[in-house]
Motif scaffolding. Structure first.
Motif, short mmCIF file in Angstrom:
data_model
loop_
_atom_site.label_atom_id
_atom_site.label_comp_id
_atom_site.label_asym_id
_atom_site.label_seq_id
_atom_site.Cartn_x
_atom_site.Cartn_y
_atom_site.Cartn_z
N SER A 1 -5.40 3.43 1.10
CA SER A 1 -6.39 2.89 0.16
C SER A 1 -5.85 2.90 -1.27
O SER A 1 -6.51 2.36 -2.17
CB SER A 1 -7.69 3.69 0.23
OG SER A 1 -7.55 4.97 -0.37
N LYS A 2 -4.66 3.47 -1.49
CA LYS A 2 -4.10 3.60 -2.83
C LYS A 2 -2.89 2.68 -3.02
O LYS A 2 -2.22 2.29 -2.08
CB LYS A 2 -3.67 5.05 -3.10
CG LYS A 2 -4.77 6.08 -2.92
CD LYS A 2 -5.95 5.84 -3.88
CE LYS A 2 -7.00 6.93 -3.73
NZ LYS A 2 -8.16 6.69 -4.61
N SER B 1 -6.59 15.78 -2.89
CA SER B 1 -6.69 14.80 -1.80
C SER B 1 -5.34 14.47 -1.19
O SER B 1 -5.25 13.64 -0.29
CB SER B 1 -7.36 13.52 -2.31
OG SER B 1 -6.57 12.91 -3.32
N LEU C 1 -2.43 13.33 -2.86
CA LEU C 1 -1.60 12.32 -3.51
C LEU C 1 -0.51 12.99 -4.33
O LEU C 1 -0.76 13.99 -5.02
CB LEU C 1 -2.45 11.44 -4.42
CG LEU C 1 -3.48 10.55 -3.73
CD1 LEU C 1 -4.33 9.83 -4.77
CD2 LEU C 1 -2.80 9.54 -2.80
N TRP D 1 1.10 7.45 1.60
CA TRP D 1 0.35 8.70 1.58
C TRP D 1 -1.15 8.47 1.77
O TRP D 1 -1.87 9.36 2.23
CB TRP D 1 0.57 9.44 0.25
CG TRP D 1 1.97 9.94 0.08
CD1 TRP D 1 3.01 9.28 -0.53
CD2 TRP D 1 2.51 11.18 0.53
NE1 TRP D 1 4.15 10.05 -0.49
CE2 TRP D 1 3.87 11.22 0.15
CE3 TRP D 1 1.96 12.28 1.19
CZ2 TRP D 1 4.70 12.31 0.43
CZ3 TRP D 1 2.78 13.36 1.48
CH2 TRP D 1 4.13 13.37 1.10
N ASP D 2 -1.61 7.27 1.42
CA ASP D 2 -3.04 6.92 1.52
C ASP D 2 -3.12 5.41 1.40
O ASP D 2 -2.88 4.85 0.33
CB ASP D 2 -3.83 7.60 0.41
CG ASP D 2 -5.33 7.32 0.47
OD1 ASP D 2 -5.73 6.33 1.12
OD2 ASP D 2 -6.10 8.08 -0.15
N PRO E 1 5.04 11.14 4.98
CA PRO E 1 4.06 10.47 5.86
C PRO E 1 4.75 9.73 7.01
O PRO E 1 5.89 9.30 6.88
CB PRO E 1 3.36 9.48 4.92
CG PRO E 1 4.13 9.45 3.66
CD PRO E 1 5.03 10.62 3.62
N ARG F 1 0.83 -1.20 0.00
CA ARG F 1 0.00 0.00 0.00
C ARG F 1 0.87 1.26 0.00
O ARG F 1 2.05 1.22 0.29
CB ARG F 1 -0.95 0.00 1.20
CG ARG F 1 -1.96 -1.14 1.15
CD ARG F 1 -2.93 -1.11 2.32
NE ARG F 1 -3.87 -2.23 2.26
CZ ARG F 1 -5.02 -2.21 1.60
NH1 ARG F 1 -5.38 -1.11 0.94
NH2 ARG F 1 -5.82 -3.25 1.60
#
Length: 478
Positions: free
Chosen positions: A154-155, A431, A433, A151-152, A467, A148
């Motif tokens: 879910s991405k 957002s 990214l 930074w996120d 992050p 994963r």
């Protein structure tokens, strides 16, 4: 070696670590402990690593500490933590290539990049994860856990150097090695906000060699990549495309912003094939172009030169190659391959010999077309990807095995033309990214690409903090 560093040791760059060892401000053992602890806080979220063996890391760190105390470091990165991608063989370790269908026999020797790391005293932290056979721009794998993006979560971090991109952005030490055959260094670098250079073909020897295949450094800064290139760019006869020995002053990577003055920069905003460039991405690239102009470069728009036929031809050949490889597997072994890859490869079953020939021809056509398109310019800038990082569970931005390469129209031409091409962060989506800027140069001008990237690093918009693991982000624990 007990002086306290003002910055967490795992956050320091490679040159800072080496300088600290030399001054005895801290030791490789202290750095290894810091990186291991930091990675432990991250790994449950990112799943970037394979073969993480803390006891072996500490053994290497203690040996490095002893060498430094004796004033006899092995090389340029003695004691610096390094990760190495799954598909770069390390002696005694299995090389699963990201798939559960691979023979897990231990490698008999280090591949060239791993050998150079050990020769220079680098501390191998772990191997990094990748998708099946490296044929996806994601961290989706039938063998490894899903990687994963820090930074996120879910991405996706991108791929196929998925774990390496994630580890670099998360701060698992300063140096990481990935590979690239169509964008597999630059895509994760762009989506994770880090720096990479896909070097000229043969600049960093690799085994096995293959058309367009390159290994390269993945780092947070241009400076760390330059130091790592000094280590990795040594000839190795195992690579039939390895370039001859050449003195390159990698330490001259910082030529300042003046490097940009008078340069002819091509601005490529449309690939000519695949997915359309999303507005946020295009805006970030145009802002970067304005910074080049402000620094004295002459920026001129380029017409797209890739075509869908070129992209499809390469895709169809790679399908046939994978189909042939998988036909040789026993049925029960093939069944362990990621279903997306199976479906993609099996679609080549009906291809005729003529169709395969026409597909192969697109590699050369892409090479010639790319070189001709770039000829009027010193360097070419473009998006790395037309889109920001897609969902982690997607195999590719389209998530469609019949349209798997629609996002590599900006990156793949420079594999075929053998030109150096970097990715450096140039902004963020609403957002949060990262958005990658690609900087490509003429064949063999790897140092020039580094210098242009460093100049952009000096003038680009402010960068967001890297992050941190959720517990640190919430509780500010160092």
């Amino acid at each position: 070696m007990t002086k306290q560093s003002p910055t967490a040791l795992h956050e320091l760059g490679a040159a800072e670590l080496v300088a600290g060892y030399r001054r005895r401000e801290f030791s490789p053992v202290e750095v290894a402990r810091s990186v291991l602890g930091h990675a432990e806080r991250w790994e449950q979220h990112l799943q970037a690593l394979f073969l993480l063996r803390p006891e072996r890391v500490m053994e290497q760190a203690r040996a490095s500490e002893k060498r430094w105390l004796q004033g006899a470091p092995l090389g340029l990165i003695d004691g610096v933590p390094v990760t190495i991608k799954d598909n770069i063989a390390t002696q005694g370790d299995p090389t699963p290539l990201g798939t559960a269908a691979t023979d897990m026999a231990p490698a008999l020797q280090d591949a060239p990049p791993a050998a150079r790391v050990r020769e220079h005293g680098g501390v191998v932290l772990a191997k990094t994860t990748m998708p099946d056979y490296g044929m996806l721009s994601s961290g989706l794998s039938s063998y490894h856990k899903l990687a994963r993006n820090p930074w996120d979560f879910s991405k996706t971090p991108g791929g196929s150097s998925a774990g390496a991109g994630s580890a670099a952005a998360a701060g698992y030490g300063p140096l990481h090695i990935g590979t690239d055959i169509g964008g597999s260094l630059r895509l994760p670098a762009g989506w994770c906000g880090i720096f990479t250079l896909k070097p000229s073909l043969g600049r960093i020897p690799i085994d096995p060699p293959y058309t367009g295949r390159a290994a390269g450094p993945m780092t947070r800064t241009v400076a760390d990549a330059a130091l790592f290139l000094d280590v990795l760019s040594r000839p190795d006869e195992r690579d039939s495309m390895s370039l001859p020995a050449q003195h390159i002053a990698w330490s001259a990577f910082d030529a300042g912003v003046d490097k940009l003055r008078g340069l002819r920069i091509g601005l490529l905003l449309e690939a000519g094939c695949g997915l359309a460039v999303e507005p946020e991405v295009k805006d970030a690239i145009q802002r970067a172009a304005a910074l080049f102009e402000r620094a004295g470069a002459v920026v001129a728009p380029m017409q797209p030169f890739m075509t869908q036929s070129m992209l499809d031809g390469m895709d169809h050949f790679w399908r046939m190659r994978s189909y042939a490889d998988m036909r040789a597997l026993p049925a029960e072994t093939k069944a362990r391959v990621l279903p997306y890859i199976q479906q993609w490869a099996d679609s080549a079953a009906g291809m005729t010999g003529e169709a395969v020939y026409r597909a192969v021809h697109q590699f050369h056509h892409t090479r010639v077309t790319t070189v001709n398109a770039c000829r009027p310019f010193d360097y070419v800038i473009s998006p790395v990807s037309p889109v920001p990082a897609p969902p982690a569970e997607f195999a590719s931005p389209t998530n469609d095995p019949m349209r798997p390469l629609e996002h590599i129209g900006f990156t793949v031409p420079f594999n075929m033309s053998e030109q150096p091409a970097a990715s450096i962060n140039c902004g963020y989506t609403r957002s949060g990214l990262p958005i990658g800027l690609q900087i490509a140069g003429k064949r063999f001008d790897d140092l020039g690409v580094l210098q242009v990237a460093r100049a952009f690093e000096l003038v680009r918009e402010g960068q967001r903090p890297w992050p941190q693991p959720p517990s640190e982000a919430l509780h500010h624990v160092d």
